[in-house]
Write a protein that holds these residues in place. Sequence first.
Motif, PDB file in Angstrom:
ATOM      1  N   GLU A  50       0.915  -1.236   0.107  1.00 25.05           N
ATOM      2  CA  GLU A  50       0.001   0.131  -0.185  1.00 25.05           C
ATOM      3  C   GLU A  50       0.873   1.231  -0.034  1.00 25.05           C
ATOM      4  N   MET A  51       0.350   2.174  -0.826  1.00 24.18           N
ATOM      5  CA  MET A  51       1.271   3.598  -0.903  1.00 24.18           C
ATOM      6  C   MET A  51       2.615   3.316  -0.976  1.00 24.18           C
ATOM      7  N   ALA A  52       2.899   2.383  -1.828  1.00 17.17           N
ATOM      8  CA  ALA A  52       4.335   2.032  -2.135  1.00 17.17           C
ATOM      9  C   ALA A  52       5.272   3.047  -2.942  1.00 17.17           C
ATOM     10  N   THR A  53       4.482   3.994  -3.526  1.00 14.38           N
ATOM     11  CA  THR A  53       5.219   4.686  -4.257  1.00 14.38           C
ATOM     12  C   THR A  53       5.704   6.320  -3.452  1.00 14.38           C
ATOM     13  N   SER A  54       5.054   6.481  -2.481  1.00 18.23           N
ATOM     14  CA  SER A  54       4.910   7.500  -1.614  1.00 18.23           C
ATOM     15  C   SER A  54       5.581   7.504  -0.218  1.00 18.23           C
ATOM     16  N   GLY A  55       5.084   6.212   0.425  1.00 20.04           N
ATOM     17  CA  GLY A  55       5.169   5.965   1.760  1.00 20.04           C
ATOM     18  C   GLY A  55       3.690   6.604   2.274  1.00 20.04           C
ATOM     19  N   TYR A  56       3.539   6.352   3.739  1.00 24.13           N
ATOM     20  CA  TYR A  56       2.014   6.438   4.237  1.00 24.13           C
ATOM     21  C   TYR A  56       1.714   7.785   5.088  1.00 24.13           C
ATOM     22  N   SER A  57       2.757   8.319   5.401  1.00 28.76           N
ATOM     23  CA  SER A  57       2.759   9.521   6.503  1.00 28.76           C
ATOM     24  C   SER A  57       2.283  10.789   5.943  1.00 28.76           C
ATOM     25  N   PHE A  58       0.973  10.906   5.421  1.00 28.38           N
ATOM     26  CA  PHE A  58       0.598  12.109   4.981  1.00 28.38           C
ATOM     27  C   PHE A  58      -0.802  12.462   5.836  1.00 28.38           C
ATOM     28  N   PHE A  59      -0.954  13.677   6.035  1.00 27.19           N
ATOM     29  CA  PHE A  59      -1.935  13.898   6.997  1.00 27.19           C
ATOM     30  C   PHE A  59      -2.748  15.332   6.396  1.00 27.19           C
ATOM     31  N   SER A  60      -2.754  15.706   5.453  1.00 21.54           N
ATOM     32  CA  SER A  60      -3.490  16.732   4.546  1.00 21.54           C
ATOM     33  C   SER A  60      -3.445  16.629   3.045  1.00 21.54           C
ATOM     34  N   ARG A  61      -4.313  17.345   2.628  1.00 21.40           N
ATOM     35  CA  ARG A  61      -4.404  17.465   1.203  1.00 21.40           C
ATOM     36  C   ARG A  61      -3.028  17.883   0.478  1.00 21.40           C
ATOM     37  N   SER A  62      -2.644  19.031   1.304  1.00 15.76           N
ATOM     38  CA  SER A  62      -1.224  19.788   0.610  1.00 15.76           C
ATOM     39  C   SER A  62      -0.212  18.817   0.702  1.00 15.76           C
ATOM     40  N   GLU A  63      -0.155  17.992   1.713  1.00 14.60           N
ATOM     41  CA  GLU A  63       0.911  16.953   2.007  1.00 14.60           C
ATOM     42  C   GLU A  63       0.710  15.940   0.930  1.00 14.60           C
ATOM     43  N   ILE A  64      -0.304  15.327   0.751  1.00 13.74           N
ATOM     44  CA  ILE A  64      -0.310  14.271  -0.349  1.00 13.74           C
ATOM     45  C   ILE A  64      -0.336  14.871  -1.892  1.00 13.74           C
ATOM     46  N   ALA A  65      -0.663  16.170  -1.981  1.00 13.64           N
ATOM     47  CA  ALA A  65      -0.681  16.825  -3.237  1.00 13.64           C
ATOM     48  C   ALA A  65       0.970  16.542  -3.754  1.00 13.64           C
ATOM     49  N   ALA A  66       1.778  16.572  -2.890  1.00 10.11           N
ATOM     50  CA  ALA A  66       3.449  16.551  -3.088  1.00 10.11           C
ATOM     51  C   ALA A  66       3.791  15.068  -3.653  1.00 10.11           C
ATOM     52  N   VAL A  67       2.931  14.170  -3.403  1.00  9.79           N
ATOM     53  CA  VAL A  67       3.269  12.769  -4.058  1.00  9.79           C
ATOM     54  C   VAL A  67       2.141  11.974  -4.656  1.00  9.79           C
ATOM     55  N   ALA A  68       0.955  12.568  -4.809  1.00  9.09           N
ATOM     56  CA  ALA A  68      -0.039  11.808  -5.565  1.00  9.09           C
ATOM     57  C   ALA A  68       0.255  12.166  -7.224  1.00  9.09           C
ATOM     58  N   GLU A  69      -0.186  10.912  -7.991  1.00  7.26           N
ATOM     59  CA  GLU A  69      -0.088  10.874  -9.205  1.00  7.26           C
ATOM     60  C   GLU A  69      -1.394  10.798  -9.845  1.00  7.26           C
TER      61      GLU A  69
ATOM     62  N   ALA B 207      -2.918  28.001  11.828  1.00 10.07           N
ATOM     63  CA  ALA B 207      -4.140  28.636  11.081  1.00 10.07           C
ATOM     64  C   ALA B 207      -3.976  27.476   9.684  1.00 10.07           C
ATOM     65  N   PHE B 208      -4.896  27.302   9.036  1.00  5.46           N
ATOM     66  CA  PHE B 208      -5.029  26.488   7.926  1.00  5.46           C
ATOM     67  C   PHE B 208      -6.215  26.645   6.828  1.00  5.46           C
ATOM     68  N   THR B 209      -6.001  26.198   5.834  1.00  2.94           N
ATOM     69  CA  THR B 209      -7.232  26.352   4.720  1.00  2.94           C
ATOM     70  C   THR B 209      -7.540  24.992   4.392  1.00  2.94           C
ATOM     71  N   GLN B 210      -8.461  24.863   3.502  1.00  2.00           N
ATOM     72  CA  GLN B 210      -9.085  23.634   3.241  1.00  2.00           C
ATOM     73  C   GLN B 210      -7.879  22.531   2.871  1.00  2.00           C
ATOM     74  N   ASP B 211      -6.831  23.036   2.156  1.00  2.00           N
ATOM     75  CA  ASP B 211      -5.876  21.995   2.010  1.00  2.00           C
ATOM     76  C   ASP B 211      -4.931  21.608   2.949  1.00  2.00           C
ATOM     77  N   SER B 212      -4.567  22.678   3.801  1.00  2.00           N
ATOM     78  CA  SER B 212      -3.705  22.444   4.888  1.00  2.00           C
ATOM     79  C   SER B 212      -4.093  21.849   6.046  1.00  2.00           C
ATOM     80  N   PHE B 213      -5.508  21.896   5.956  1.00  3.98           N
ATOM     81  CA  PHE B 213      -6.301  21.138   7.422  1.00  3.98           C
ATOM     82  C   PHE B 213      -5.729  19.889   7.695  1.00  3.98           C
TER      83      PHE B 213
END
Length: 570
Positions: A81-100, A247-253
């Motif tokens: 699972e999540m082999a391409t990126s690793g698993y430890s992501f906790f917001s949309r902005s974090e996952i955006a850096a590794v999603a494809e 403080a955060f936005t929808q993506d950094s929540f």
Amino acid sequence: MRSRTFRTLCGTTALLMVTAGAVTLESPAAAAAPVAGSRTVKVATVHFAPVEGDVARNRAQLVALAERAARGGAKIIVLPEMATSGYSFFSRSEIAAVAETIPGASSDALARVADRYDAYIAFGMPQYVPAENLYFNVAVLLDPQGKVASVYRKRNHLLESSYNAITYAPVPTVETPYGRVALVICSDMFYSQYPRSAAVDGATLLLAPANVGIDTDFVRLRAVENDFSTIVSNRYGEGTAGVKPTAFTQDSFTIPSPFPYNFDFGSRSVVTTNTGEVLADLSARSDDIGYGELPVRRTRTFPVERRPGMYALLAQDTLESYTQTQFRQPAAGRFAAAAIDPGPTTTPWATALEATEQARVAAAAAGQTLRLAVFPANWFTVDAAGLTNLRRYARANNVDVLVHYPATANDAPKSLLVTSTGTDYPYVRTHRARYEAIAPARLSHDFWVVDRDYGRVALMQDVDMVPPETAHVLSRMGVDVVAVNADLRSDLLSRLWQSRTGEYLHIVVANKQAPEGVYLGGYQEFPSFTEQEGRVLRELDTGHVRKKPAARFFDYRAILEPCKPEALNC
């Protein structure tokens, strides 16, 4: 049980069979037919630790490992699972850096391996869908031409909900030369509905990319109860916990973890056949590949015949939060229950009275109050005087006792709850093992649940609990305690009962052929179960199982279709 001989699950097709009135897991001569042209397929599970956030490095490693597995002859290769990126992501902005996207760089790179070696490859990754601006934790299945055969989006996500979008699509199954293949991800396996729906759809092989602590017998149980082979690919190593911004936005929540992820806690990569034979079992903290030769099958069957008409309650939302508060169960509280097998005797009724009294005295010495005693299946004989004496004892000592009568030429096995309030509650077996010599017309057509002052109690027999649908239905009826008469032999029984407590049910099992046990639902106490030969006495708290979870984003119609043997869903 007087003998501790367990029958290992091996051979061609593990089925529950009847042996001298008892039930055991056996391998009949009439095995499931192999797919024409191939009797086995070599498969591989890849044990791999991705570097969190380093997609390029992970991709290169995955390609190398997949090529190594393919060169080793594997035609089905599963990566974590999540082999391409690793698993430890906790917001949309974090996952955006590794999603494809799919297709994308990672799927294309692994597609070239699939095409070059004529192999199926399943792997986990974070997917981005630009048209919807959504992210998903997915498993991708590539076919031997390198095309995307299927994409499965994880259903049971917890902290991943910080980025993972909701989906209700069914568990996908894909017809291949090696049988019908299904995909799930990690925690989906812990909710038995998901692998079950794949099996009902005819799957003979389950692929499960994962990032989780898991034990081998759990994987074996899922394989045997659904009669499909299973490949789990896991990771090892450690991740992070995430940090909540001020403080955060929808993506950094952010929804951070309460502790850093540790994937070394019981992380195993496993290959097991449909009979529970373990072909590969990896758990070291190093990249590795486990291989196995799995049977190629075009048919499959459940070890206990399903009865979809009895599972209709699964289509009703009884576990909605407010609805659960209106179940009107007896007041929550603590009481002691005993699972008792005194062993062979020529005077079962008198022996049962003595054994129950010994349990009651032992409970009192521990500051507990015995309210329920359960005896094995096929242990009692019909004896009007013995039953009268037991009724008298139950009323005098405020103890309910569950007994069991074996099947006869005219009747299915019957349980009888003798209560302290003077009423007997009978329960006739609802399910039968495959090929068991009980005419379907003699089985009962409904479960039986009784409200006692100490809790809501379901009366069950061993075979009834093998289909996971039974535990789901009992949970939806607000059951606190499942009392089980058993005469069953298998080295997976402990794992079976433990799995069923996941529906927030306490389970009390007396077994003529195996140790007695009390298994706690609700994940409240350690140890979560107690097993031993002869007698287990344990205090239960019904408050621990009153708020019952429901599988999220699951369409129960997938397992409620009428039984059609030709569709392999029985």
